[in-house]
Enzyme design. Structure first.
Site, PDB file in Angstrom:
ATOM      1  CE  LYS A  97      76.341 -28.953  48.336  1.00  0.00           C
ATOM      2  NZ  LYS A  97      76.201 -30.096  49.721  1.00  0.00           N
ATOM      3  NE  ARG A 104      79.284 -37.187  42.466  1.00  0.00           N
ATOM      4  CZ  ARG A 104      77.702 -38.090  43.564  1.00  0.00           C
ATOM      5  NH1 ARG A 104      76.898 -37.103  43.586  1.00  0.00           N
ATOM      6  NH2 ARG A 104      77.630 -39.175  43.594  1.00  0.00           N
ATOM      7  CG  ASP A 169      64.990 -20.702  44.808  1.00  0.00           C
ATOM      8  OD1 ASP A 169      65.731 -21.418  44.808  1.00  0.00           O
ATOM      9  OD2 ASP A 169      64.103 -20.719  45.571  1.00  0.00           O
TER      10      ASP A 169
END
Length: 405
Positions: A97, A104, A169
């Site tokens: 996302k 992080r 996708d």
């Protein structure tokens, strides 16, 4: 760099690709690399496996030829192991996302500190930047189709409908593959790494470009199709014969002339509405568009698919029977090209599914392995980048890695 044990084949032999992502989009990029000969490492979470594993058959196709690494790449020594792996990696693909990796602490700059030549492909629903309202939202196939203007163009006149199975996708995954290879070409020229921002909705925006251009340059939006027929052109799309369905494309001067003779509309040829040299019949702008459809429907309904295919072959009109899935295996073209193939799963079963595409003449792809189990190659991969048995066991004991039981 020493490579993991695998046969050498395909145009990408010797390339190391690592991907982190679940389900379809990101992993589809990895699948393409793996089938074209690259050494592809699939990173999975330690605590839980990729959700695709719950499917009974599809993962055996989508995860064949891969090396499975189960590692917590965001925490302590797991992060260190991941960054060490990046030092020997050519292409890294992550699907998440928005800028999840950067949030992080694993930014492009951190990765380039460990490997200045690394190609990084970020695949997300809405991109790595933009507005707070959208950038960090989750996205799947239907989300990307809906937000891109692709979905609203599909379906029937009465209701829009997403294109399945999981079109966004696969398009997005293939975009990641081609973009990463383009970047790698430049990296090998300059020695400087690249970062690619792939937003699924932008991929589908581009895939839906054909009809949108009329709106962006004139304000006219093409209507949706009716019963599978092309929204613009008569004689194009899905049609019903006496014993099933075909698709056809009535395109070309000679094709239209000869078809009109067969369906009883020869008298319209050379009129102001259908002048000589007409190559397409516009369904809306041509006043005879509805009549062409009516006559063509009646003619097709009175003939079998075999009869239609034979006649259209004589007229050089493109058409094809709408095949059911059971019909694929016995179709002579499928058989001749081995479009459906079989391979062995890791537990010795035989799995059947689509073969490698496209077909490289001099350096063909190969299926050399079924889907690996969760953590199956963790130890081998860590040893490959310099970890000892004790180092690996320490990672496992801390819950930062999983090795096959």
């Amino acid at each position: 760099m020493d490579h993991l044990p695998m046969p050498k084949f395909g145009p990408l032999a010797g390339l190391r690709v690592v991907f982190s992502g679940i389900e379809i989009a990101g992993p589809f990029a990895g699948q393409m690399f793996a089938e074209w000969g690259a050494e592809v490492i699939w990173i999975e979470n330690v605590a839980w496996a990729d959700t695709i594993r719950v499917q009974p058959n599809y993962p055996q196709l989508s995860r064949r030829n891969l090396h499975a690494l189960s590692l917590n790449i965001f925490k302590d020594e797991g992060r260190e192991a991941f960054l060490k792996l990046m030092e020997t990696t050519d292409i890294f693909i992550e699907a998440s996302k928005g800028p999840a990796f950067a949030r992080r602490g694993i930014t492009d700059e951190v990765l380039w500190q460990h490997n200045p030549k690394l190609v990084i492909a970020h695949l997300s629903g809405f991109g790595q930047y933009g507005t707070e309202e959208y950038t960090n939202l989750p996205a799947y196939n239907t989300i990307a189709q809906a937000f891109s203007g692709y979905l609203i163009q599909n379906g029937d006149v009465d209701q829009p409908m997403p294109a399945f199975p999981y079109t966004a996708d696969y398009f997005s995954g293939l975009t990641a593959t081609t973009a990463a290879l383009a970047a790698l070409h430049k990296v090998r020229e300059t020695g400087k790494g690249e970062s690619i921002d792939i937003a699924m909705y932008e991929v589908m925006l581009r895939m839906g470009q054909y009809f949108m251009m009329d709106y962006f340059n004139g304000g006219e939006m093409c209507p949706r199709m009716s019963k599978g027929k092309d929204p613009y052109y008569a004689g194009c799309g899905l049609y019903k014969c006496a014993d099933g369905y075909i698709v056809m494309e009535l395109v070309g001067i000679t094709q239209i002339e000869e078809c009109f003779k067969d369906i009883g509309l020869a008298h319209l040829l050379g009129t102001p509405e259908i002048p000589e040299g007409t190559q397409l019949i516009h369904r809306i702008e041509c006043p005879y568009g509805p009549l062409v459809e009516e006559k063509l429907d009646a003619w097709l309904a009175a003939h079998t698919i075999a009869e239609v295919k034979k006649r259209f072959a004589e007229l050089n009109i493109a058409c094809a029977k709408v095949l059911t899935v059971p019909e694929l295996e016995s179709n002579p073209q499928y058989v001749a090209r081995e479009s459906i193939t079989q391979w062995q799963t890791m537990d010795g079963r035989t799995c059947k599914g689509p073969n490698i595409m496209p077909k490289f003449k001099n350096n063909p792809g190969q299926i050399w392995r079924g889907m690996p189990s969760h953590g199956m190659d963790t130890a081998a991969i860590l040893k490959n980048i310099g970890y000892s048995e004790n180092d690996i066991q320490e990672l496992v004991s801390k819950g930062l890695a999983k090795v096959e039981d």
